[in-house]
Design a protein around this motif. Structure first.
Motif, PDB file in Angstrom:
ATOM      1  N   CYS B  99      16.727  -0.772  11.398  1.00  0.00           N
ATOM      2  CA  CYS B  99      17.554  -1.961  11.662  1.00  0.00           C
ATOM      3  C   CYS B  99      18.393  -1.759  12.919  1.00  0.00           C
ATOM      4  CB  CYS B  99      18.470  -2.255  10.476  1.00  0.00           C
ATOM      5  SG  CYS B  99      17.566  -2.799   9.019  1.00  0.00           S
ATOM      6  N   GLY B 100      18.961  -0.554  13.080  1.00  0.00           N
ATOM      7  CA  GLY B 100      19.776  -0.275  14.258  1.00  0.00           C
ATOM      8  C   GLY B 100      18.959  -0.380  15.532  1.00  0.00           C
ATOM      9  N   LEU B 101      17.719   0.143  15.491  1.00  0.00           N
ATOM     10  CA  LEU B 101      16.856   0.046  16.676  1.00  0.00           C
ATOM     11  C   LEU B 101      16.519  -1.413  16.969  1.00  0.00           C
ATOM     12  CD1 LEU B 101      14.509   3.077  15.948  1.00  0.00           C
ATOM     13  CD2 LEU B 101      16.079   2.882  17.877  1.00  0.00           C
ATOM     14  N   CYS B 103      18.358  -3.927  16.353  1.00  0.00           N
ATOM     15  CA  CYS B 103      19.559  -4.633  16.823  1.00  0.00           C
ATOM     16  C   CYS B 103      19.895  -4.308  18.275  1.00  0.00           C
ATOM     17  CB  CYS B 103      20.790  -4.229  15.999  1.00  0.00           C
ATOM     18  SG  CYS B 103      20.802  -4.897  14.357  1.00  0.00           S
ATOM     19  N   ALA B 104      19.242  -3.288  18.846  1.00  0.00           N
ATOM     20  CA  ALA B 104      19.645  -2.823  20.180  1.00  0.00           C
ATOM     21  C   ALA B 104      19.023  -3.702  21.254  1.00  0.00           C
ATOM     22  CB  ALA B 104      19.226  -1.366  20.370  1.00  0.00           C
ATOM     23  N   ALA B 105      19.886  -4.280  22.086  1.00  0.00           N
ATOM     24  CA  ALA B 105      19.413  -5.255  23.082  1.00  0.00           C
ATOM     25  C   ALA B 105      18.551  -4.614  24.165  1.00  0.00           C
ATOM     26  CB  ALA B 105      20.610  -5.949  23.714  1.00  0.00           C
ATOM     27  N   ASN B 106      18.706  -3.289  24.353  1.00  0.00           N
ATOM     28  CA  ASN B 106      17.909  -2.654  25.406  1.00  0.00           C
ATOM     29  C   ASN B 106      16.529  -2.224  24.906  1.00  0.00           C
ATOM     30  OD1 ASN B 106      19.070  -0.756  23.753  1.00  0.00           O
ATOM     31  ND2 ASN B 106      19.375   0.756  25.352  1.00  0.00           N
ATOM     32  N   ILE B 107      16.235  -2.467  23.633  1.00  0.00           N
ATOM     33  CA  ILE B 107      14.938  -2.072  23.085  1.00  0.00           C
ATOM     34  C   ILE B 107      14.143  -3.279  22.644  1.00  0.00           C
ATOM     35  CG2 ILE B 107      13.859  -0.914  21.109  1.00  0.00           C
ATOM     36  CD1 ILE B 107      15.513   1.333  21.438  1.00  0.00           C
ATOM     37  N   THR B 108      14.831  -4.276  22.067  1.00  0.00           N
ATOM     38  CA  THR B 108      14.114  -5.429  21.534  1.00  0.00           C
ATOM     39  C   THR B 108      14.518  -6.699  22.287  1.00  0.00           C
ATOM     40  OG1 THR B 108      15.863  -5.785  19.932  1.00  0.00           O
ATOM     41  CG2 THR B 108      13.975  -4.489  19.197  1.00  0.00           C
ATOM     42  N   LEU B 158      26.232   0.834   9.440  1.00  0.00           N
ATOM     43  CA  LEU B 158      25.553   1.861  10.240  1.00  0.00           C
ATOM     44  C   LEU B 158      24.600   1.244  11.265  1.00  0.00           C
ATOM     45  CD1 LEU B 158      24.774   4.777   7.760  1.00  0.00           C
ATOM     46  CD2 LEU B 158      26.441   4.717   9.598  1.00  0.00           C
ATOM     47  N   ALA B 159      23.942   0.141  10.900  1.00  0.00           N
ATOM     48  CA  ALA B 159      23.014  -0.480  11.854  1.00  0.00           C
ATOM     49  C   ALA B 159      23.764  -0.880  13.115  1.00  0.00           C
ATOM     50  CB  ALA B 159      22.332  -1.692  11.233  1.00  0.00           C
ATOM     51  N   LYS B 160      24.969  -1.387  12.956  1.00  0.00           N
ATOM     52  CA  LYS B 160      25.769  -1.774  14.126  1.00  0.00           C
ATOM     53  C   LYS B 160      26.142  -0.543  14.952  1.00  0.00           C
ATOM     54  CE  LYS B 160      30.185  -3.828  15.431  1.00  0.00           C
ATOM     55  NZ  LYS B 160      29.801  -4.926  16.323  1.00  0.00           N
ATOM     56  N   LEU B 161      26.636   0.501  14.257  1.00  0.00           N
ATOM     57  CA  LEU B 161      27.036   1.718  14.980  1.00  0.00           C
ATOM     58  C   LEU B 161      25.830   2.371  15.659  1.00  0.00           C
ATOM     59  CD1 LEU B 161      29.501   3.217  12.356  1.00  0.00           C
ATOM     60  CD2 LEU B 161      30.093   2.188  14.541  1.00  0.00           C
ATOM     61  N   PHE B 162      24.706   2.436  14.922  1.00  0.00           N
ATOM     62  CA  PHE B 162      23.494   3.052  15.485  1.00  0.00           C
ATOM     63  C   PHE B 162      23.040   2.284  16.723  1.00  0.00           C
ATOM     64  CE2 PHE B 162      21.526   5.424  11.580  1.00  0.00           C
ATOM     65  CZ  PHE B 162      22.696   6.152  11.454  1.00  0.00           C
ATOM     66  N   SER B 163      23.057   0.934  16.636  1.00  0.00           N
ATOM     67  CA  SER B 163      22.522   0.160  17.758  1.00  0.00           C
ATOM     68  C   SER B 163      23.446   0.276  18.971  1.00  0.00           C
ATOM     69  CB  SER B 163      22.329  -1.299  17.367  1.00  0.00           C
ATOM     70  OG  SER B 163      23.569  -1.953  17.277  1.00  0.00           O
ATOM     71  N   GLU B 164      24.745   0.422  18.722  1.00  0.00           N
ATOM     72  CA  GLU B 164      25.648   0.604  19.862  1.00  0.00           C
ATOM     73  C   GLU B 164      25.371   1.929  20.564  1.00  0.00           C
ATOM     74  OE1 GLU B 164      29.561  -0.087  18.363  1.00  0.00           O
ATOM     75  OE2 GLU B 164      29.317  -2.262  18.505  1.00  0.00           O
ATOM     76  N   LEU B 199      25.334  11.391  17.750  1.00  0.00           N
ATOM     77  CA  LEU B 199      26.195  10.301  17.313  1.00  0.00           C
ATOM     78  C   LEU B 199      25.751   9.765  15.958  1.00  0.00           C
ATOM     79  CD1 LEU B 199      26.977   8.102  20.431  1.00  0.00           C
ATOM     80  CD2 LEU B 199      28.584   9.170  18.862  1.00  0.00           C
ATOM     81  N   TRP B 200      24.453   9.613  15.775  1.00  0.00           N
ATOM     82  CA  TRP B 200      23.944   9.089  14.510  1.00  0.00           C
ATOM     83  C   TRP B 200      24.346   9.995  13.346  1.00  0.00           C
ATOM     84  CZ3 TRP B 200      18.304   6.763  14.796  1.00  0.00           C
ATOM     85  CH2 TRP B 200      18.333   5.630  15.630  1.00  0.00           C
ATOM     86  N   VAL B 201      24.218  11.309  13.534  1.00  0.00           N
ATOM     87  CA  VAL B 201      24.579  12.248  12.471  1.00  0.00           C
ATOM     88  C   VAL B 201      26.070  12.117  12.166  1.00  0.00           C
ATOM     89  CG1 VAL B 201      24.857  14.686  11.942  1.00  0.00           C
ATOM     90  CG2 VAL B 201      22.717  13.870  12.942  1.00  0.00           C
ATOM     91  N   SER B 202      26.852  12.034  13.235  1.00  0.00           N
ATOM     92  CA  SER B 202      28.286  11.947  13.065  1.00  0.00           C
ATOM     93  C   SER B 202      28.684  10.672  12.308  1.00  0.00           C
ATOM     94  CB  SER B 202      28.919  11.980  14.448  1.00  0.00           C
ATOM     95  OG  SER B 202      30.285  11.786  14.360  1.00  0.00           O
ATOM     96  N   TYR B 203      28.117   9.539  12.706  1.00  0.00           N
ATOM     97  CA  TYR B 203      28.415   8.276  12.028  1.00  0.00           C
ATOM     98  C   TYR B 203      27.993   8.320  10.571  1.00  0.00           C
ATOM     99  CZ  TYR B 203      29.100   6.015  16.608  1.00  0.00           C
ATOM    100  OH  TYR B 203      29.542   5.662  17.847  1.00  0.00           O
ATOM    101  N   SER B 204      26.811   8.912  10.296  1.00  0.00           N
ATOM    102  CA  SER B 204      26.304   8.945   8.923  1.00  0.00           C
ATOM    103  C   SER B 204      27.226   9.755   8.025  1.00  0.00           C
ATOM    104  CB  SER B 204      24.904   9.553   8.881  1.00  0.00           C
ATOM    105  OG  SER B 204      24.036   8.820   9.708  1.00  0.00           O
ATOM    106  N   LEU B 205      27.668  10.907   8.523  1.00  0.00           N
ATOM    107  CA  LEU B 205      28.557  11.739   7.707  1.00  0.00           C
ATOM    108  C   LEU B 205      29.889  11.032   7.502  1.00  0.00           C
ATOM    109  CD1 LEU B 205      27.749  15.244   9.136  1.00  0.00           C
ATOM    110  CD2 LEU B 205      27.576  14.576   6.746  1.00  0.00           C
TER     111      LEU B 205
END
Lengths: 274, 268
Positions: B99-101, B103-108, B158-164, B199-205
């Motif tokens: 979902c995060g991927l 949501c990312a404007a530079n990928i989709t 997390l999807a928002k944080l991951f996509s940012e 960053l993803w690991v940090s946000y998840s924890l």
């Protein structure tokens, strides 16, 4: 078969013609320098050759190794297959910092590794051996298991060349490959490109802003100004007056004064081969 | 060829100070105005704290000494709460990656990331408690409803944080991968994921830590764990036991915060 064939390629950014009716042909196994002032269209041309950027809607076409890359502003549907034959060396190396040097080099195999295996980063023993061999060829196999970010610019650029070798590229496009490197690293990288051209029979098109290096390594030079090819011929036919007009008076004086010319000499082996 | 863009980029003779202080004055003014306008709505009666100070003291006294008679049950339910948080977070991380991927404007392209973002907004906008009450109706009382509630809400966060994180990557390594003839998924696995991994690991924890807190609350609506007990003891005026339960929650949350911040430090 021509390695690179560009006919009538144009690209307009806003009102500015970045590429203006460019025609260019490289035979297989040629090593050609692309020179010109900043903003003359060297990078833009190389990025079109790899299909990263599309030309204008009526902007001509690009073939690499006989296969269509783009025509009239549309990228070929199977451009990935064509890209697999093109090794691209970038000014800023474009390695993935947090991956090891070996993994970075093995990304050159992605086009022929089945996707289910590549997504899990599973490479066979033979594939790894291939990667290590390429790293050894460019002289940095000692660092194979270090992260790319821990290496110097020159080492990273040589890894990028190793990636092109692993890829089995028939054409190498190098976009200002030594612009971010010190003189000694620059010499090594240029020697390596010359060797890729000589030993692997790759056609090499390298953009450079140092005219003297272009003359040392390449028999043929293509010069660009304002998006147009203004010279295409033997390096020996480049006259100082032409170079002066190419770079504009002041910039040219700056480019050839001894103080700013890199003390760059091809190694003995390369000179002997040339 | 030394790189000093910071000094080179700075335009001379431009003093940014006056405009910035006017700007911040405006922001502070708006904040104060909002606080004043909300005074009545929030029923702000600071004097009530003092007027009823005697009652407060009596009330507080009833919490001590804490009653640890049933500590085994409480600890067991606290562990259930951790298990709810663990499963809710793990499922959320798994879903937040695609979902995060997306949501990312530079990928989709926009026609993918805009709708996916709106769905994630919805998942994030509604509190875990509300989701828990809804899921209780669907799957019955108990921890599973809590897991589902945390899963949905945390996926949205997390999807928002991951996509940012994905939108902030350096595009040049991705182009390096693309240049080899790799396909789009390979570009993501080799070019994007290594860059965003820390960053993803940090946000998840971090979300796991906050889900432990959330899991103890979703229990209050019946979604299992220590929250159920907390709700019961408060409703039956057993303040000494309430105090014990709260102390157990504090100890567990503190310990897990410490452990997870150690893990985060080791991974970065």
């Amino acid at each position: 078969m021509l390695a690179i064939e560009v006919s009538g390629l144009s690209k307009t950014f806003g009102s500015r013609k970045a590429l203006d009716d460019v025609h260019l042909a490289l035979e297989a196994g040629e090593m050609v320098a692309l020179i010109g002032a900043s903003g003359s269209g060297k990078s833009t041309l190389l990025r079109h050759l790899s299909g990263f950027v599309r030309g204008d809607a009526d902007g001509g076409e690009v073939h690499v190794m006989g296969e269509l890359v783009q025509r009239n502003g549309a990228i070929a549907a199977d451009v990935r297959r064509v890209r697999a034959q093109i090794g691209f060396v970038f000014q800023q190396f474009n390695l993935v910092d947090r991956l090891t040097l070996l993994t970075n080099v093995l990304t050159g195999l992605l086009h022929r590794v089945p996707t289910h295996r590549s997504l899990l980063k599973l490479f066979t023993r033979e594939e790894r051996a291939l990667g290590l061999k390429a790293l050894a060829e460019v002289g940095i196999d000692d660092y194979a298991f270090q992260r790319a970010s821990t290496l110097s610019g020159g080492q990273q650029q040589r890894a990028a060349i190793a990636r092109a070798l692993v890829q089995g590229a028939k054409v190498v496009l190098a976009d200002e490959p030594i612009a971010s490197l010190d003189p000694e690293s620059s010499r090594k990288v240029m020697d390596m490109l010359a060797r890729v051209n000589r030993d692997h029979g790759c056609a090499v098109l390298v953009s450079l802003h140092q005219v003297d290096i272009a003359l040392q390594y390449c028999k043929r030079v293509v010069a660009m100004r304002d998006g147009r090819v203004v010279f295409d011929g033997p390096a020996t036919e480049l006259s100082p007056a032409f170079l002066q007009s190419l770079y504009g008076g002041e910039a040219f004086a700056d480019a050839v004064t001894p103080a700013s010319v890199l003390p760059l000499q091809p190694s003995a082996a390369i000179r002997a081969a040339a | 060829m030394s790189n000093t863009p910071a000094t080179a980029m700075r335009a001379p003779g431009v003093d940014p100070l006056p405009r910035r202080s006017l700007h911040s004055l405006l922001v502070w003014g708006l904040l104060l105005a909002a606080l004043a306008a909300s005074w009545n709505g929030a029923d702000m009666r600071p004097l009530a704290l003092f007027a009823d100070a005697g009652n407060m003291a009596v009330y507080a006294r009833e919490f001590f000494p804490p009653d640890f008679t049933h500590w085994r049950t409480h600890v067991a339910e606290m562990i259930v709460t951790l298990q709810i948080a663990l499963w809710g977070s793990a499922l959320a991380v798994l879903c937040a990656i695609p979902c995060g991927l997306l949501c990312a404007a530079n990928i989709t392209p926009a026609w993918i990331h805009q709708p996916v973002r709106r769905v994630m907004d919805a998942a994030r906008a509604i509190n875990e408690m509300v989701f828990a009450m809804l899921f209780i109706v669907a799957v019955g009382l108990g921890p599973f409803a809590g897991v589902l509630a945390l899963w949905v809400h945390t996926t949205g966060v997390l999807a928002k944080l991951f996509s940012e994180a994905v939108e902030a990557i350096d595009p040049s390594p991705v182009e390096g991968i693309r240049a080899t003839g790799a396909n789009a998924l390979e570009e993501i696995v080799y070019g994007v994921i290594p860059q965003v991994m820390p960053l993803w690991v940090s946000y998840s924890l971090y979300r796991f830590e906050s889900n432990i807190r959330s899991a103890s609350v979703v229990g209050m609506v019946g979604a299992g764990g220590i929250g159920v007990i907390l709700y019961e003891v408060i409703r039956s005026f057993q303040y000494a036991e309430t105090c014990a339960v709260m102390l157990i929650i504090i100890v567990f949350v503190t310990l897990l915060d410490l452990v997870s911040s150690q893990i985060r430090k080791a991974l970065l």
